[in-house]
Write an enzyme that holds these catalytic residues in place. Structure first.
Site, mmCIF file in Angstrom:
data_model
loop_
_atom_site.group_PDB
_atom_site.id
_atom_site.type_symbol
_atom_site.label_atom_id
_atom_site.label_comp_id
_atom_site.label_asym_id
_atom_site.label_seq_id
_atom_site.Cartn_x
_atom_site.Cartn_y
_atom_site.Cartn_z
ATOM 1 N N HIS A 1 -0.202 6.603 5.651
ATOM 2 C CA HIS A 1 0.221 6.287 4.280
ATOM 3 C C HIS A 1 0.499 7.583 3.518
ATOM 4 O O HIS A 1 0.032 8.657 3.918
ATOM 5 C CB HIS A 1 -0.871 5.498 3.540
ATOM 6 C CG HIS A 1 -0.928 4.059 3.902
ATOM 7 N ND1 HIS A 1 -1.448 3.618 5.095
ATOM 8 C CD2 HIS A 1 -0.517 2.948 3.233
ATOM 9 C CE1 HIS A 1 -1.378 2.297 5.143
ATOM 10 N NE2 HIS A 1 -0.815 1.866 4.032
ATOM 11 N N SER B 1 0.796 -1.223 0.000
ATOM 12 C CA SER B 1 0.000 0.000 0.000
ATOM 13 C C SER B 1 0.828 1.272 0.000
ATOM 14 O O SER B 1 0.340 2.323 -0.416
ATOM 15 C CB SER B 1 -0.942 0.000 1.206
ATOM 16 O OG SER B 1 -0.226 -0.159 2.418
#
Length: 286
Positions: free
Chosen positions: A264, A36
């Site tokens: 992220h 990810s």
């Protein structure tokens, strides 16, 4: 002089043509592998044909492919991927996806790789460090994870080294002429953290970032030993961590402020990382 004029004009014409001709792309077939941190979960626009992977068309592999001008680009990065998902199929919330290694061919000449965070449980460890109240209320995750003199994250990181090296060998076996670019993880949080803006105590913030640095060290060592190139994105992401002003962040904190997954890279980060990698690759082949 009249006889020389056509010759001079011809020479100038040749010089003009060759001087303005664009250089051929250094790479023609690029495959992006990874988790990810490369896929870009929740960043617009998501790949509607592979929604289970939560992959953005504006992630850094896409930015890199655009900057390099490659003719063929295959992005098989997938959120929640671990190293085993390169040779075996990965199960997502919308079903299984093929092994990432299936995207490699003998003619692939560039491969990017980011993997390992899920293998060592990095996000889970970070979530376990959340403390909504300041010290001494609560319990330090650094203290818990290093109890008895054993650093649990460090043990997992060091144990991942041979598995990561095997991934590099697997890429070489399938794409023997490819340049492999290992992309590590960035500077997610600055020294001392920024409690309470991000609810991680200072010592826990430092422990998590030190663990990321250790993992990057494993990547660098394996890349050197197995014919790959490690690109460290920790230095260029300094000042763009979760503590930075919203307009300067490359990474989202525990509560995202833009369309991106917590902990992220966001779209700004993807653009910054992709541009940095493009410049690094251009310098390496110039």
């Amino acid at each position: 002089m009249r006889r020389l004029l056509p010759v001079l004009l011809a020479a100038l014409s040749i010089t003009a043509v060759t001087g303005t001709a664009s250089a051929a792309p250094a790479f023609t077939e690029y495959v992006a592998l990874g988790d990810s941190a490369a896929a870009g979960p929740l960043i617009p626009d998501q790949d509607v044909l592979n929604l289970g992977c939560l992959r953005s068309s504006r992630n850094w592999p896409s930015v890199l492919a655009g900057r390099l001008g490659v003719a063929t680009f295959r992005d098989v990065t997938c959120s929640a991927a671990v190293a085993d998902d390169f040779e075996g199929s990965q199960t997502t919330f919308l079903g299984a996806v093929p092994p990432q290694f299936d995207a490699l061919t003998p003619t692939t000449d560039l491969v990017s790789l980011t993997i390992g965070g899920n293998d060592i449980g990095l996000v889970g460890a970070a979530l376990g460090c959340v403390n909504l109240l300041p010290e001494p209320v609560g319990f330090s995750c650094q203290r818990r994870l290093t109890a008895g003199g054993v650093d649990q994250l460090a043990v997992k990181i060091d144990a991942f080294g041979p598995e990561f090296a095997a991934v590099l060998d697997g890429i070489h076996a399938r794409s023997p002429h490819a340049k492999i670019v290992v992309v590590g993880y960035g500077t997610y949080i600055r020294p001392g953290g920024c409690y309470p803006a991000q609810p991680l105590w200072g010592r826990d913030s430092d422990y998590l970032q030190a663990s990321i640095a250790r993992l990057n060290g494993v990547f660098a060592a394996a890349a050197e030993e197995h014919g790959a190139t490690f690109v460290d994105i920790a230095p260029p992401s300094v000042g763009h961590d979760v503590c930075a002003p919203i307009a300067e962040r490359w990474f989202e904190g525990l509560v995202p402020t833009t369309a991106a997954a917590p902990l992220h890279p966001n779209q700004r980060g993807m653009a910054g990382i992709g541009g940095y990698l493009a410049d690094a690759l251009s310098d390496s082949v110039s």
